[in-house]
Design a protein around this motif. Structure first.
Motif, PDB file in Angstrom:
ATOM      1  N   GLN A  48      66.348  14.905  60.541  1.00  0.00           N
ATOM      2  CA  GLN A  48      67.673  15.504  60.345  1.00  0.00           C
ATOM      3  C   GLN A  48      67.745  16.165  58.969  1.00  0.00           C
ATOM      4  O   GLN A  48      67.083  15.727  58.040  1.00  0.00           O
ATOM      5  CB  GLN A  48      68.750  14.418  60.457  1.00  0.00           C
ATOM      6  N   SER A  49      68.586  17.188  58.850  1.00  0.00           N
ATOM      7  CA  SER A  49      68.686  17.839  57.543  1.00  0.00           C
ATOM      8  C   SER A  49      69.522  16.964  56.613  1.00  0.00           C
ATOM      9  O   SER A  49      70.364  16.199  57.054  1.00  0.00           O
ATOM     10  CB  SER A  49      69.300  19.221  57.684  1.00  0.00           C
ATOM     11  N   SER A  50      69.265  17.112  55.294  1.00  0.00           N
ATOM     12  CA  SER A  50      69.914  16.213  54.344  1.00  0.00           C
ATOM     13  C   SER A  50      71.412  16.509  54.265  1.00  0.00           C
ATOM     14  O   SER A  50      71.877  17.575  54.618  1.00  0.00           O
ATOM     15  CB  SER A  50      69.285  16.353  52.966  1.00  0.00           C
ATOM     16  N   PHE A  51      72.135  15.499  53.774  1.00  0.00           N
ATOM     17  CA  PHE A  51      73.584  15.657  53.645  1.00  0.00           C
ATOM     18  C   PHE A  51      73.895  16.753  52.636  1.00  0.00           C
ATOM     19  O   PHE A  51      73.242  16.860  51.602  1.00  0.00           O
ATOM     20  CB  PHE A  51      74.218  14.351  53.147  1.00  0.00           C
ATOM     21  N   GLU A  52      74.923  17.487  52.892  1.00  0.00           N
ATOM     22  CA  GLU A  52      75.353  18.540  51.977  1.00  0.00           C
ATOM     23  C   GLU A  52      75.770  17.899  50.655  1.00  0.00           C
ATOM     24  O   GLU A  52      76.449  16.878  50.648  1.00  0.00           O
ATOM     25  CB  GLU A  52      76.550  19.271  52.580  1.00  0.00           C
ATOM     26  N   GLY A  53      75.342  18.491  49.555  1.00  0.00           N
ATOM     27  CA  GLY A  53      75.782  17.994  48.251  1.00  0.00           C
ATOM     28  C   GLY A  53      74.884  16.914  47.680  1.00  0.00           C
ATOM     29  O   GLY A  53      74.995  16.573  46.523  1.00  0.00           O
ATOM     30  N   GLU A  54      73.999  16.348  48.476  1.00  0.00           N
ATOM     31  CA  GLU A  54      73.099  15.344  47.925  1.00  0.00           C
ATOM     32  C   GLU A  54      71.839  16.019  47.414  1.00  0.00           C
ATOM     33  O   GLU A  54      71.470  17.087  47.878  1.00  0.00           O
ATOM     34  CB  GLU A  54      72.723  14.316  48.994  1.00  0.00           C
ATOM     35  N   THR A  55      71.187  15.371  46.468  1.00  0.00           N
ATOM     36  CA  THR A  55      69.956  15.962  45.953  1.00  0.00           C
ATOM     37  C   THR A  55      68.952  16.055  47.090  1.00  0.00           C
ATOM     38  O   THR A  55      68.558  15.060  47.664  1.00  0.00           O
ATOM     39  CB  THR A  55      69.313  15.092  44.856  1.00  0.00           C
ATOM     40  N   GLU A  56      68.581  17.236  47.383  1.00  0.00           N
ATOM     41  CA  GLU A  56      67.556  17.424  48.397  1.00  0.00           C
ATOM     42  C   GLU A  56      66.230  17.496  47.671  1.00  0.00           C
ATOM     43  O   GLU A  56      66.065  18.251  46.724  1.00  0.00           O
ATOM     44  CB  GLU A  56      67.837  18.734  49.154  1.00  0.00           C
ATOM     45  N   ALA A  57      65.322  16.648  48.082  1.00  0.00           N
ATOM     46  CA  ALA A  57      64.004  16.705  47.480  1.00  0.00           C
ATOM     47  C   ALA A  57      63.420  18.067  47.828  1.00  0.00           C
ATOM     48  O   ALA A  57      63.276  18.401  48.990  1.00  0.00           O
ATOM     49  CB  ALA A  57      63.152  15.598  48.068  1.00  0.00           C
ATOM     50  N   GLY A  58      63.148  18.873  46.814  1.00  0.00           N
ATOM     51  CA  GLY A  58      62.669  20.226  47.060  1.00  0.00           C
ATOM     52  C   GLY A  58      61.388  20.223  47.877  1.00  0.00           C
ATOM     53  O   GLY A  58      60.540  19.351  47.696  1.00  0.00           O
ATOM     54  N   ALA A  59      61.247  21.164  48.769  1.00  0.00           N
ATOM     55  CA  ALA A  59      60.058  21.205  49.615  1.00  0.00           C
ATOM     56  C   ALA A  59      58.825  21.258  48.731  1.00  0.00           C
ATOM     57  O   ALA A  59      58.779  21.995  47.757  1.00  0.00           O
ATOM     58  CB  ALA A  59      60.123  22.432  50.513  1.00  0.00           C
ATOM     59  N   GLY A  60      57.855  20.439  49.022  1.00  0.00           N
ATOM     60  CA  GLY A  60      56.620  20.453  48.247  1.00  0.00           C
ATOM     61  C   GLY A  60      56.683  19.582  47.007  1.00  0.00           C
ATOM     62  O   GLY A  60      55.673  19.303  46.394  1.00  0.00           O
ATOM     63  N   SER A  61      57.876  19.155  46.615  1.00  0.00           N
ATOM     64  CA  SER A  61      57.960  18.308  45.427  1.00  0.00           C
ATOM     65  C   SER A  61      57.516  16.895  45.784  1.00  0.00           C
ATOM     66  O   SER A  61      57.453  16.520  46.954  1.00  0.00           O
ATOM     67  CB  SER A  61      59.384  18.274  44.883  1.00  0.00           C
ATOM     68  N   LEU A  62      57.247  16.126  44.742  1.00  0.00           N
ATOM     69  CA  LEU A  62      56.839  14.743  44.964  1.00  0.00           C
ATOM     70  C   LEU A  62      57.927  13.992  45.706  1.00  0.00           C
ATOM     71  O   LEU A  62      57.664  13.210  46.616  1.00  0.00           O
ATOM     72  CB  LEU A  62      56.585  14.092  43.604  1.00  0.00           C
ATOM     73  N   ALA A  63      59.180  14.268  45.325  1.00  0.00           N
ATOM     74  CA  ALA A  63      60.303  13.564  45.930  1.00  0.00           C
ATOM     75  C   ALA A  63      60.337  13.787  47.437  1.00  0.00           C
ATOM     76  O   ALA A  63      60.736  12.913  48.201  1.00  0.00           O
ATOM     77  CB  ALA A  63      61.604  14.018  45.294  1.00  0.00           C
ATOM     78  N   ALA A  64      59.905  14.973  47.877  1.00  0.00           N
ATOM     79  CA  ALA A  64      59.962  15.281  49.298  1.00  0.00           C
ATOM     80  C   ALA A  64      59.105  14.321  50.122  1.00  0.00           C
ATOM     81  O   ALA A  64      59.334  14.131  51.306  1.00  0.00           O
ATOM     82  CB  ALA A  64      59.517  16.715  49.533  1.00  0.00           C
ATOM     83  N   GLN A  65      58.113  13.713  49.487  1.00  0.00           N
ATOM     84  CA  GLN A  65      57.256  12.786  50.224  1.00  0.00           C
ATOM     85  C   GLN A  65      57.974  11.492  50.554  1.00  0.00           C
ATOM     86  O   GLN A  65      57.522  10.695  51.348  1.00  0.00           O
ATOM     87  CB  GLN A  65      56.031  12.430  49.400  1.00  0.00           C
ATOM     88  N   HIS A  66      59.054  11.219  49.855  1.00  0.00           N
ATOM     89  CA  HIS A  66      59.687   9.908  49.984  1.00  0.00           C
ATOM     90  C   HIS A  66      60.875   9.879  50.914  1.00  0.00           C
ATOM     91  O   HIS A  66      61.023   8.978  51.698  1.00  0.00           O
ATOM     92  CB  HIS A  66      60.135   9.423  48.604  1.00  0.00           C
ATOM     93  N   GLY A  67      61.750  10.847  50.753  1.00  0.00           N
ATOM     94  CA  GLY A  67      62.965  10.772  51.530  1.00  0.00           C
ATOM     95  C   GLY A  67      63.315  12.089  52.177  1.00  0.00           C
ATOM     96  O   GLY A  67      64.360  12.650  51.921  1.00  0.00           O
ATOM     97  N   PRO A  68      62.419  12.600  53.036  1.00  0.00           N
ATOM     98  CA  PRO A  68      62.751  13.864  53.683  1.00  0.00           C
ATOM     99  C   PRO A  68      63.956  13.693  54.608  1.00  0.00           C
ATOM    100  O   PRO A  68      64.181  12.610  55.147  1.00  0.00           O
ATOM    101  CB  PRO A  68      61.485  14.217  54.462  1.00  0.00           C
ATOM    102  N   GLY A  69      64.688  14.776  54.801  1.00  0.00           N
ATOM    103  CA  GLY A  69      65.853  14.712  55.671  1.00  0.00           C
ATOM    104  C   GLY A  69      66.807  13.652  55.177  1.00  0.00           C
ATOM    105  O   GLY A  69      67.101  13.572  53.993  1.00  0.00           O
ATOM    106  N   ARG A  70      67.252  12.826  56.079  1.00  0.00           N
ATOM    107  CA  ARG A  70      68.189  11.768  55.691  1.00  0.00           C
ATOM    108  C   ARG A  70      67.509  10.406  55.593  1.00  0.00           C
ATOM    109  O   ARG A  70      68.173   9.371  55.531  1.00  0.00           O
ATOM    110  CB  ARG A  70      69.334  11.697  56.689  1.00  0.00           C
ATOM    111  N   SER A  71      66.189  10.389  55.657  1.00  0.00           N
ATOM    112  CA  SER A  71      65.515   9.094  55.632  1.00  0.00           C
ATOM    113  C   SER A  71      65.697   8.426  54.279  1.00  0.00           C
ATOM    114  O   SER A  71      65.915   9.083  53.274  1.00  0.00           O
ATOM    115  CB  SER A  71      64.021   9.246  55.958  1.00  0.00           C
ATOM    116  N   ILE A  72      65.600   7.101  54.292  1.00  0.00           N
ATOM    117  CA  ILE A  72      65.804   6.323  53.063  1.00  0.00           C
ATOM    118  C   ILE A  72      64.500   6.236  52.276  1.00  0.00           C
ATOM    119  O   ILE A  72      64.507   6.070  51.072  1.00  0.00           O
ATOM    120  CB  ILE A  72      66.339   4.926  53.442  1.00  0.00           C
ATOM    121  N   GLY A  73      63.394   6.420  52.979  1.00  0.00           N
ATOM    122  CA  GLY A  73      62.103   6.253  52.310  1.00  0.00           C
ATOM    123  C   GLY A  73      61.778   4.777  52.177  1.00  0.00           C
ATOM    124  O   GLY A  73      61.287   4.334  51.144  1.00  0.00           O
TER     125      GLY A  73
END
Ligand code: IMO
Ligand code: MG
Length: 459
Positions: free
Chosen positions: A135-160
């Motif tokens: 699912q796409s992330s909630f509006e207004g929340e920090t979206e882990a930028g595509a390709g960033s390290l953060a994206a590996q942890h909590g893509p979409g709405r997952s908690i990681g």
């Protein structure tokens, strides 16, 4: 709060809690291992195999997930309290490993009321994460930028999550009709009935999350659980009475927090949290020991910040400085091996955690990792909607909106790993520590300047 209860040996020792003040991995294992020899027992009260505490014993680093970090101190009881959720098979693997490494397991005690992480909990954890990731992330929340390290942890709405089944196990504890407790593993008839009831529920719901979910076989699940129960039987007991007997005898207890305050289900960055009460507030329900019996609270923090999994992280560094901290600090998960997100120290967050825990002392870990940086930034306020605040926001949507306001302190270039006292620290390192103490309002009792036990300054 009476000291008298601890005076049996002539030395005043107080019941103490060691808790994480950030998002986990602060070095709680090292602090507990340092202190454990002074206590009669180390008691875990929350979390499960999502925790990863490392302790160095006989020159080797050992990862602990469910067993308390005092296990390498002989004569110290290791208690897994009722607030912990236990994956019996993971626990047995860990016990076998520890036994082979020379640990004495005879002092291990497991609460008969601790809830069991069953195979379908791990399955559900994974399926929910998959569904959320799509699912796409909630509006207004920090979206882990595509390709960033953060994206590996909590893509979409997952908690990681760590996928260790923690959330679903605690959910079933609250649901009651679909829960299994450690004591149930010792009662075959009742266990088989419970497992059949649970499987009926799960087989009705899991395919709704994912059509590929396999049908659960109650017989196979109960057989495996009973087999694990047979091996764990000598350790399963009423740990509430065990702990109160120790208190009555004046034997001091060390409470080991797993996970950390900013991951607390009530007080952390919800919903990017774990499912238990990780602060000292979780000790009474998780052990049956009232809060009034806990005299000391050591809040453990890193000299910088890290986070694994999704969720807002105001001081995150996605540049070379973040990479440098990750490499120097070996910031890769003990439980999942995931690279941790790294950032500057967030003192707004730490002061909030110290307040919630009533910290009487702090342990500042991994200070050595910061050496070689020209300047050190610490977050001392947040800016939100054009206004400045020094208060933490324990909610993901709110916290995602803040901009960190930094104070810049001079860095230190020297190797500090051999310092024996605060007086031996370079001026700027000492100034950094003093700044933290003053801002948080709690004295540093421990400063860690390297992984070894000896690389620790205690006061
Ligand atoms: P220790 O005890 C770091 C994080 C996970 C994820 C979120 C929810 O080693 O400090 P869960 O599997 O608990 O449902 O995952 O919480 N998390 C931790 N991060 N250290 C831990 O424990 C953690 N325990 C949970 O990464 O973001
Ligand atoms: Mg960890």
């Amino acid at each position: 709060m009476t000291r008298a209860a601890n005076e049996g040996s002539g030395r005043v020792r107080e019941n103490t809690a060691v808790v994480g003040l950030q998002w986990g991995d602060e070095g709680k294992g090292k602090v507990i291992d340092l202190l454990a020899g002074e206590f009669s027992a180390v008691a875990r009260y929350n979390g499960g195999a999502n925790a990863g505490h490392s302790v160095v014993f006989n020159g080797k680093r050992h990862a602990l997930h469910l067993v308390p970090s005092g296990i390498f101190r002989s004569g110290v009881k290791s208690v897994i309290g009722n607030g912990v959720v236990i994956d019996p098979e993971a626990l047995l693997v860990e016990m076998d490993r520890l036994g082979a490494a020379g640990a004495d397991l005879s002092g291990l005690a497991i609460s008969d009321r601790a809830h069991v992480v069953m195979p379908y909990h791990k399955l559900e954890d994974a399926l929910r994460e998959e569904m959320l990731a799509a699912q796409s992330s909630f509006e207004g929340e920090t979206e882990a930028g595509a390709g960033s390290l953060a994206a590996q942890h909590g893509p979409g709405r997952s908690i990681g999550t760590t996928k260790r089944g923690i959330g679903p196990a605690y959910a079933d504890k609250a649901a009651r009709s679909t829960s299994i407790r450690m004591g149930d593993l010792l009662r075959e008839g009742a266990l088989r009935e419970k497992v059949a009831q649970v499987c009926a529920f799960k087989n009705a719901t899991l395919p709704g999350i994912s059509p590929t979910a396999q049908t659960l076989d109650p017989k196979a699940i109960a057989d495996a659980a009973l087999k694990a129960g047979e091996r764990l039987k000598p350790y399963i007991t009423d740990t509430v009475y065990l702990l109160h007997d120790l208190l009555k005898a004046g034997s001091p207890i060390l409470f080991e927090g797993a996970n950390a305050t900013l991951l607390d289900v009530d007080h952390g960055t919800y919903p990017y949290v774990t499912s238990s009460s990780c602060s000292v507030l979780g000790i009474p329900p998780g052990t049956g020991v009232p809060g009034s019996r806990i005299q000391n609270v050591i809040g453990v923090m890193k000299a910088y910040s890290t986070r694994v999994g999704g969720g807002p992280f105001p001081t995150e560094l996605t540049d070379g400085t973040g990479d440098r901290i990750r490499e120097r600090g070996r910031e890769y998960g003990t439980t999942t091996g995931r690279p941790r997100r790294c950032g500057w120290l967030d003192l707004v967050a730490v002061r909030y955690s110290a307040m919630l825990n009533g910290a009487t002392g702090i342990a500042i870990m991994l200070l050595d990792v910061l050496s070689g940086l020209d300047e050190l930034k610490v977050c001392t306020a947040y800016e939100i909607d054009g206004k400045s605040t020094d208060r933490f926001i324990p909610d993901a949507t709110g916290l995602a909106k803040v901009r960190p306001v930094f104070t810049t302190l001079p860095g230190f270039q020297e190797d500090i790993t051999g310092a024996k006292s605060r007086a031996e620290l370079p001026k700027n390192a000492e100034q950094y520590v003093a700044f933290i103490e003053k801002f948080v309002g709690v004295p540093a009792k421990v400063i860690s300047i390297g992984p070894d036990r000896e690389q620790t300054i205690q006061s």
